[in-house]
Scaffold this motif. Structure first.
Motif, PDB file in Angstrom:
ATOM      1  N   TRP A   1      -6.543  -0.381   9.699  1.00 11.74           N
ATOM      2  CA  TRP A   1      -6.328   0.401   8.497  1.00 11.74           C
ATOM      3  C   TRP A   1      -5.419   1.613   8.705  1.00 11.74           C
ATOM      4  O   TRP A   1      -4.538   1.883   7.880  1.00 11.74           O
ATOM      5  CB  TRP A   1      -7.654   0.849   7.893  1.00 11.74           C
ATOM      6  N   SER A   2      -5.618   2.380   9.741  1.00  7.10           N
ATOM      7  CA  SER A   2      -4.818   3.606   9.915  1.00  7.10           C
ATOM      8  C   SER A   2      -3.328   3.283  10.025  1.00  7.10           C
ATOM      9  O   SER A   2      -2.487   4.009   9.473  1.00  7.10           O
ATOM     10  CB  SER A   2      -5.285   4.388  11.143  1.00  7.10           C
ATOM     11  N   ILE A   3      -2.999   2.201  10.708  1.00 10.77           N
ATOM     12  CA  ILE A   3      -1.597   1.790  10.854  1.00 10.77           C
ATOM     13  C   ILE A   3      -1.044   1.330   9.512  1.00 10.77           C
ATOM     14  O   ILE A   3       0.069   1.712   9.110  1.00 10.77           O
ATOM     15  CB  ILE A   3      -1.473   0.658  11.902  1.00 10.77           C
ATOM     16  N   ILE A   4      -1.824   0.530   8.792  1.00 11.73           N
ATOM     17  CA  ILE A   4      -1.389   0.022   7.489  1.00 11.73           C
ATOM     18  C   ILE A   4      -1.175   1.170   6.510  1.00 11.73           C
ATOM     19  O   ILE A   4      -0.165   1.224   5.803  1.00 11.73           O
ATOM     20  CB  ILE A   4      -2.431  -0.972   6.931  1.00 11.73           C
ATOM     21  N   ALA A   5      -2.118   2.113   6.466  1.00  7.58           N
ATOM     22  CA  ALA A   5      -2.014   3.247   5.539  1.00  7.58           C
ATOM     23  C   ALA A   5      -0.759   4.067   5.826  1.00  7.58           C
ATOM     24  O   ALA A   5      -0.032   4.461   4.905  1.00  7.58           O
ATOM     25  CB  ALA A   5      -3.256   4.121   5.645  1.00  7.58           C
ATOM     26  N   ARG A   6      -0.503   4.303   7.123  1.00  5.68           N
ATOM     27  CA  ARG A   6       0.680   5.086   7.492  1.00  5.68           C
ATOM     28  C   ARG A   6       1.971   4.360   7.085  1.00  5.68           C
ATOM     29  O   ARG A   6       2.911   4.979   6.579  1.00  5.68           O
ATOM     30  CB  ARG A   6       0.672   5.358   8.993  1.00  5.68           C
ATOM     31  N   LYS A   7       2.002   3.056   7.287  1.00  6.63           N
ATOM     32  CA  LYS A   7       3.201   2.282   6.935  1.00  6.63           C
ATOM     33  C   LYS A   7       3.454   2.297   5.436  1.00  6.63           C
ATOM     34  O   LYS A   7       4.595   2.411   4.987  1.00  6.63           O
ATOM     35  CB  LYS A   7       3.056   0.842   7.434  1.00  6.63           C
ATOM     36  N   ILE A   8       2.388   2.209   4.647  1.00  8.63           N
ATOM     37  CA  ILE A   8       2.558   2.242   3.192  1.00  8.63           C
ATOM     38  C   ILE A   8       3.042   3.614   2.746  1.00  8.63           C
ATOM     39  O   ILE A   8       3.945   3.728   1.901  1.00  8.63           O
ATOM     40  CB  ILE A   8       1.235   1.859   2.489  1.00  8.63           C
ATOM     41  N   LEU A   9       2.486   4.673   3.315  1.00 10.14           N
ATOM     42  CA  LEU A   9       2.955   6.021   2.988  1.00 10.14           C
ATOM     43  C   LEU A   9       4.442   6.159   3.273  1.00 10.14           C
ATOM     44  O   LEU A   9       5.203   6.695   2.456  1.00 10.14           O
ATOM     45  CB  LEU A   9       2.177   7.059   3.797  1.00 10.14           C
ATOM     46  N   GLU A  10       4.864   5.678   4.447  1.00 15.04           N
ATOM     47  CA  GLU A  10       6.274   5.808   4.850  1.00 15.04           C
ATOM     48  C   GLU A  10       7.185   4.957   3.976  1.00 15.04           C
ATOM     49  O   GLU A  10       8.224   5.428   3.498  1.00 15.04           O
ATOM     50  CB  GLU A  10       6.424   5.420   6.324  1.00 15.04           C
ATOM     51  N   SER A  11       6.802   3.707   3.754  1.00 21.57           N
ATOM     52  CA  SER A  11       7.675   2.803   3.000  1.00 21.57           C
ATOM     53  C   SER A  11       7.772   3.187   1.526  1.00 21.57           C
ATOM     54  O   SER A  11       8.804   2.969   0.886  1.00 21.57           O
ATOM     55  CB  SER A  11       7.189   1.354   3.136  1.00 21.57           C
ATOM     56  N   GLU A  12       6.700   3.795   0.992  1.00 22.39           N
ATOM     57  CA  GLU A  12       6.688   4.193  -0.421  1.00 22.39           C
ATOM     58  C   GLU A  12       7.069   5.665  -0.598  1.00 22.39           C
ATOM     59  O   GLU A  12       7.059   6.180  -1.718  1.00 22.39           O
ATOM     60  CB  GLU A  12       5.298   3.945  -1.017  1.00 22.39           C
ATOM     61  N   ARG A  13       7.346   6.339   0.533  1.00 25.63           N
ATOM     62  CA  ARG A  13       7.729   7.754   0.517  1.00 25.63           C
ATOM     63  C   ARG A  13       6.696   8.608  -0.224  1.00 25.63           C
ATOM     64  O   ARG A  13       7.014   9.360  -1.150  1.00 25.63           O
ATOM     65  CB  ARG A  13       9.118   7.927  -0.106  1.00 25.63           C
ATOM     66  N   LEU A  14       5.473   8.488   0.230  1.00 24.59           N
ATOM     67  CA  LEU A  14       4.367   9.201  -0.404  1.00 24.59           C
ATOM     68  C   LEU A  14       3.828  10.295   0.518  1.00 24.59           C
ATOM     69  O   LEU A  14       3.813  10.137   1.734  1.00 24.59           O
ATOM     70  CB  LEU A  14       3.235   8.223  -0.738  1.00 24.59           C
ATOM     71  N   ASP A  15       3.374  11.370  -0.107  1.00 21.92           N
ATOM     72  CA  ASP A  15       2.752  12.481   0.609  1.00 21.92           C
ATOM     73  C   ASP A  15       1.246  12.420   0.340  1.00 21.92           C
ATOM     74  O   ASP A  15       0.825  12.459  -0.825  1.00 21.92           O
ATOM     75  CB  ASP A  15       3.336  13.794   0.100  1.00 21.92           C
ATOM     76  N   PRO A  16       0.410  12.312   1.381  1.00 25.07           N
ATOM     77  CA  PRO A  16      -1.043  12.236   1.167  1.00 25.07           C
ATOM     78  C   PRO A  16      -1.586  13.363   0.293  1.00 25.07           C
ATOM     79  O   PRO A  16      -2.471  13.133  -0.539  1.00 25.07           O
ATOM     80  CB  PRO A  16      -1.612  12.312   2.584  1.00 25.07           C
ATOM     81  N   LYS A  17      -1.046  14.576   0.473  1.00 25.00           N
ATOM     82  CA  LYS A  17      -1.518  15.709  -0.307  1.00 25.00           C
ATOM     83  C   LYS A  17      -1.250  15.501  -1.797  1.00 25.00           C
ATOM     84  O   LYS A  17      -2.103  15.777  -2.648  1.00 25.00           O
ATOM     85  CB  LYS A  17      -0.853  16.998   0.175  1.00 25.00           C
ATOM     86  N   GLU A  18      -0.064  14.974  -2.121  1.00 23.35           N
ATOM     87  CA  GLU A  18       0.282  14.743  -3.523  1.00 23.35           C
ATOM     88  C   GLU A  18      -0.553  13.619  -4.119  1.00 23.35           C
ATOM     89  O   GLU A  18      -0.973  13.684  -5.280  1.00 23.35           O
ATOM     90  CB  GLU A  18       1.775  14.420  -3.645  1.00 23.35           C
ATOM     91  N   VAL A  19      -0.810  12.586  -3.321  1.00 25.77           N
ATOM     92  CA  VAL A  19      -1.667  11.490  -3.784  1.00 25.77           C
ATOM     93  C   VAL A  19      -3.061  12.019  -4.085  1.00 25.77           C
ATOM     94  O   VAL A  19      -3.667  11.705  -5.112  1.00 25.77           O
ATOM     95  CB  VAL A  19      -1.737  10.357  -2.731  1.00 25.77           C
ATOM     96  N   SER A  20      -3.588  12.862  -3.187  1.00 25.81           N
ATOM     97  CA  SER A  20      -4.908  13.453  -3.365  1.00 25.81           C
ATOM     98  C   SER A  20      -4.965  14.317  -4.616  1.00 25.81           C
ATOM     99  O   SER A  20      -5.945  14.272  -5.374  1.00 25.81           O
ATOM    100  CB  SER A  20      -5.273  14.288  -2.131  1.00 25.81           C
ATOM    101  N   GLN A  21      -3.913  15.091  -4.849  1.00 26.66           N
ATOM    102  CA  GLN A  21      -3.870  15.961  -6.030  1.00 26.66           C
ATOM    103  C   GLN A  21      -3.854  15.141  -7.318  1.00 26.66           C
ATOM    104  O   GLN A  21      -4.513  15.502  -8.293  1.00 26.66           O
ATOM    105  CB  GLN A  21      -2.645  16.868  -5.959  1.00 26.66           C
ATOM    106  N   LYS A  22      -3.105  14.032  -7.299  1.00 26.78           N
ATOM    107  CA  LYS A  22      -3.079  13.148  -8.468  1.00 26.78           C
ATOM    108  C   LYS A  22      -4.468  12.589  -8.738  1.00 26.78           C
ATOM    109  O   LYS A  22      -4.940  12.564  -9.879  1.00 26.78           O
ATOM    110  CB  LYS A  22      -2.094  11.993  -8.237  1.00 26.78           C
TER     111      LYS A  22
END
Length: 261
Positions: free
Chosen positions: A84-105
């Motif tokens: 999971w940790s590897i998959i989550a990181r890859k999705i964040l990178e490929s989709e250009r997402l910031d965890p903080k912004e996702v959390s705020q949403k």
């Protein structure tokens, strides 16, 4: 002071006190559609059972829309459980997402839902059988009771108030503290240092308990893995013979502390 009774009992919230799986999925769906606005595909509830089974991989809120994205991308359940940790990181990178912004949403959508339909939002949660009664009994005892969670304290407070439990804010340590749970436990020892302390902690994530166990100054803390929470059978089996982290059933939890041994 008897080691068979805690002077301080700390509980995680999600997966120990409250089962919020339905709310997680519904809030995650709403968040997903805000992040991936260009997608014409509507997420339906067919993915909910798989999402529920994979809930044990989630540590913090921002991961929930990422998990749903992984399911939409048809990444297998087994692969997610193992990497999971590897998959989550890859999705964040490929989709250009910031965890903080996702959390705020995610938090904003939850806030808007609560503001517009509090009863509907509350109805998506259920409390594990006997837990609220057990907490009520503890609040009328000499045990110092705390909640240590990655959920925001305000959400915890609303849900407990619905059940007739009104905890002082100083007893709920939520996501806003931005500190690992073992640091919060250390703080609880400091707060109660005026008298002998016997700290017990119940959590449904083995990883969180392992981090506590690694702290030299928390070695006397009794640690319990809630077997009714968001963990897998494999995880539960892995600690059955351990003495430093005990497996706790819901039936044991509802009884006197002597039954926890």
């Amino acid at each position: 002071m008897s080691n068979h009774v805690p002077t301080i009992l700390a509980l995680d919230f999600d997966g120990v006190i409250c089962d919020g799986l339905v709310e997680y999925f519904q809030t995650t769906k709403r968040t997903y559609h805000q992040i991936w606005t260009s997608e014409k595909q509507t997420i339906n509830d067919d993915l909910a059972p798989t999402f529920y089974r994979l809930r044990p991989v989630i540590e913090t809120g921002w991961e929930m829309p990422i998990l749903l994205r992984a399911l939409v991308l048809e990444i297998s359940e087994e692969t997610i459980l193992q990497n999971w940790s590897i998959i989550a990181r890859k999705i964040l990178e490929s989709e250009r997402l910031d965890p903080k912004e996702v959390s705020q949403k995610l938090d904003r959508i939850r806030d808007e839902w609560i503001a517009s339909d509090l009863e509907g939002w509350l109805a998506l949660h259920r409390f594990y059988t006997g837990v609220i009664d057990r907490i009520a009994r503890m609040l009328n005892s000499s045990v110092q009771f705390y909640i240590v969670t990655t959920k925001e304290s305000r959400f915890v407070k609303k849900l407990l108030q619905q059940q007739g439990i009104d905890l002082p804010e100083k007893t709920i340590f939520g996501k806003e503290y931005k500190r690992p749970k073992y640091e919060i436990l250390r703080q609880l020892l400091e707060i109660n240092s005026a008298s002998p302390v016997n700290l017990w902690f119940v959590e449904d994530r083995l990883e969180a308990l392992e981090l506590v166990r690694q702290q030299p100054d928390l070695q006397t803390t009794k640690l319990y893995l809630a077997d009714w929470g968001y963990n897998t059978q494999q995880t539960r089996e892995s600690i059955r013979d351990r003495q430093d982290i005990k497996l706790l059933s819901l039936a044991q939890f509802s009884q006197d502390f002597s039954a926890w041994y």
